[in-house]
Write a protein that holds these residues in place. Structure first.
Motif, PDB file in Angstrom:
ATOM      1  N   UNK A   1       0.719  -1.321   0.038  1.00 45.81           N
ATOM      2  CA  UNK A   1      -0.167   0.002   0.175  1.00 45.81           C
ATOM      3  C   UNK A   1       0.805   1.245  -0.230  1.00 45.81           C
ATOM      4  N   UNK A   2       2.145   1.257  -0.255  1.00 47.16           N
ATOM      5  CA  UNK A   2       3.099   2.552  -0.192  1.00 47.16           C
ATOM      6  C   UNK A   2       2.955   3.282  -1.559  1.00 47.16           C
ATOM      7  N   UNK A   3       3.320   4.538  -1.424  1.00 50.27           N
ATOM      8  CA  UNK A   3       3.290   5.012  -2.737  1.00 50.27           C
ATOM      9  C   UNK A   3       4.393   4.630  -3.771  1.00 50.27           C
ATOM     10  N   UNK A   4       4.024   4.443  -4.769  1.00 50.69           N
ATOM     11  CA  UNK A   4       4.805   3.678  -6.098  1.00 50.69           C
ATOM     12  C   UNK A   4       5.810   4.651  -6.641  1.00 50.69           C
ATOM     13  N   UNK A   5       6.708   5.313  -5.771  1.00 46.69           N
ATOM     14  CA  UNK A   5       7.517   6.398  -5.982  1.00 46.69           C
ATOM     15  C   UNK A   5       9.202   6.171  -6.196  1.00 46.69           C
ATOM     16  N   UNK A   6       9.341   4.856  -5.587  1.00 42.27           N
ATOM     17  CA  UNK A   6      10.760   4.417  -5.577  1.00 42.27           C
ATOM     18  C   UNK A   6      11.267   4.414  -4.032  1.00 42.27           C
ATOM     19  N   UNK A   7      10.786   5.224  -3.338  1.00 48.83           N
ATOM     20  CA  UNK A   7      11.330   5.375  -2.046  1.00 48.83           C
ATOM     21  C   UNK A   7      10.648   4.511  -0.830  1.00 48.83           C
ATOM     22  N   UNK A   8       9.765   3.596  -1.293  1.00 47.48           N
ATOM     23  CA  UNK A   8       9.372   2.758  -0.426  1.00 47.48           C
ATOM     24  C   UNK A   8       9.846   1.281  -1.044  1.00 47.48           C
ATOM     25  N   UNK A   9      10.629   0.366  -0.593  1.00 51.30           N
ATOM     26  CA  UNK A   9      10.878  -0.807  -1.045  1.00 51.30           C
ATOM     27  C   UNK A   9      10.454  -2.034  -0.116  1.00 51.30           C
ATOM     28  N   UNK A  10      10.335  -3.341  -0.410  1.00 46.27           N
ATOM     29  CA  UNK A  10      10.310  -4.486   0.449  1.00 46.27           C
ATOM     30  C   UNK A  10      11.404  -5.569   0.118  1.00 46.27           C
ATOM     31  N   UNK A  11      11.862  -6.023   1.320  1.00 48.99           N
ATOM     32  CA  UNK A  11      12.649  -7.123   1.350  1.00 48.99           C
ATOM     33  C   UNK A  11      12.006  -8.323   1.624  1.00 48.99           C
ATOM     34  N   UNK A  12      11.445  -8.987   0.605  1.00 47.34           N
ATOM     35  CA  UNK A  12      10.657  -9.937   0.947  1.00 47.34           C
ATOM     36  C   UNK A  12      11.028 -11.354   0.652  1.00 47.34           C
ATOM     37  N   UNK A  13      10.367 -12.432   1.210  1.00 54.45           N
ATOM     38  CA  UNK A  13      11.014 -13.873   1.170  1.00 54.45           C
ATOM     39  C   UNK A  13       9.683 -14.597   0.672  1.00 54.45           C
ATOM     40  N   UNK A  14       9.687 -15.783   0.541  1.00 58.54           N
ATOM     41  CA  UNK A  14       8.532 -16.781   0.262  1.00 58.54           C
ATOM     42  C   UNK A  14       7.612 -16.620   1.249  1.00 58.54           C
ATOM     43  N   UNK A  15       7.736 -16.108   2.414  1.00 57.67           N
ATOM     44  CA  UNK A  15       6.714 -16.060   3.240  1.00 57.67           C
ATOM     45  C   UNK A  15       5.483 -15.061   2.665  1.00 57.67           C
TER      46      UNK A  15
END
Length: 337
Positions: free
Chosen positions: A95-109
């Motif tokens: 739900x973050x702004x799609x401006x490149x200033x919020x990223x996610x470090x994600x996994x299979x979870x």
């Protein structure tokens, strides 16, 4: 003068210069105004992880964050939003702004948690775009040190005749460790009981006491316990041996390739993030992953960096994983929460 010109060709200054040229060429009323080059980044970046400090995802986020901070000369904030089995942090990224200033470090979870909920607060893949596949994480079959087995073959021979007696630990119903345990158990034909735990440390205690017999967990989470002798590593769940545990055979060496189970971590951005930002981030992350010091740090954590990825390749990996775990959850009749 020459020295100042050389300094001006740094990455940030060059971006500013290109932006100024584009602005000068955009005369009012011209039928075809050139696009304005927007410099990125011009403010701090945050990397959100749905895990707590000290986990593999947290380590990857902080290692990459330090590299990006030095490169961009901007703050990179690592935001741990653990809780609700990862739902909270993953929802923040979606739900973050799609401006490149919020990223996610994600996994299979991220995928598993969506599949395991009837009404998940986010869509695992539809809400994001892949930026970079950061690491491949080895899982390892571990057993209680009290069991009279030293190899995976010995363990299978020990457990098969004990119908319904062996049990395996996980970090909760529908967690990656739960599915990893199910994959191994089904592949070797063991009838076992799943024992979910809230905390990893509790599962370790029960394994030391011999009340839990085995588990398939990531190398970073169990490396210390293996080296201290509190649990015994029988096989890594990969086609080849892990450079972190070179003395531990790969599960394929026992003729059980169907028991393989890999984990991964990567950087994603909210859907709609400009492609040029995604590609810039990808290139800079790959440059960091190619550094010898970073590669070696990952190996010490039980992981391998994956600089050969592309944004589209990472997206395909996540899509394939989604289909794989969706089928597994259905086959094993694992009930969504």
């Amino acid at each position: 003068m020459r020295d100042s010109l050389i300094r001006f060709t740094s990455r940030g200054a060059l971006q500013v210069a290109l932006g100024a040229v584009a602005l000068l060429g955009a005369t009012p009323g011209s039928p075809q105004q050139p696009a304005v080059f927007t410099v990125y980044p011009v403010k701090p970046i945050r990397i959100v992880t749905a895990s707590s400090p000290g986990t593999a995802e947290d380590f990857f986020a902080r290692a990459l964050g330090e590299e990006l901070r030095a490169f961009y000369r901007q703050r990179v904030i690592i935001e741990n939003r653990s809780g609700a089995g990862g739902l909270i942090g993953n929802e923040v990224v979606s739900k973050a702004n799609a401006d490149g200033y919020t990223l996610g470090m994600v996994s299979v979870s991220r995928i598993i948690r969506e599949l395991m909920h009837d009404r998940p607060p986010y869509r695992a893949l539809a809400d994001i775009v892949g930026v970079a596949h950061v690491a491949s994480i080895t899982n390892v079959l571990t057993v209680a040190p009290s069991l009279p087995v030293r190899t995976a073959s010995q363990f299978v021979a020990y457990a098969r005749p004990r119908f319904g007696e062996p049990n395996f630990a996980s970090l909760g119903i529908g967690s990656a460790s739960h599915l990893a345990g199910e994959v191994f158990t089904r592949a070797v034909g063991i009838e076992a009981i799943h024992v979910p735990f809230r905390n990893l440390s509790d599962s370790f205690t029960e394994m030391v006491l011999g009340r839990v017999h085995y588990a398939v967990l990531t190398v970073p989470s169990v490396l210390g316990s293996i080296r201290e002798g509190r649990m015994r590593a029988l096989a890594v769940m990969t086609p080849q041996r892990s450079p972190t545990l070179p003395e531990v055979p790969a599960i394929a060496e026992f003729g059980l390739p169907e028991a393989q189970f890999d984990s991964w971590s990567g950087i994603v951005a909210p859907k709609g993030t400009p492609r040029r930002i995604v590609e810039q981030l990808h290139g800079d992350i790959v440059r960091a992953l190619n550094k010898t010091a970073l590669r070696e740090a990952f190996v010490r954590q039980g992981a391998e960096s994956t600089p050969e990825s592309t944004p589209d390749g990472f997206a395909r990996l996540m899509q394939n994983e989604y289909l794989r775990y969706q089928a597994l959850i259905r086959q094993e009749h694992i009930t969504p929460i």
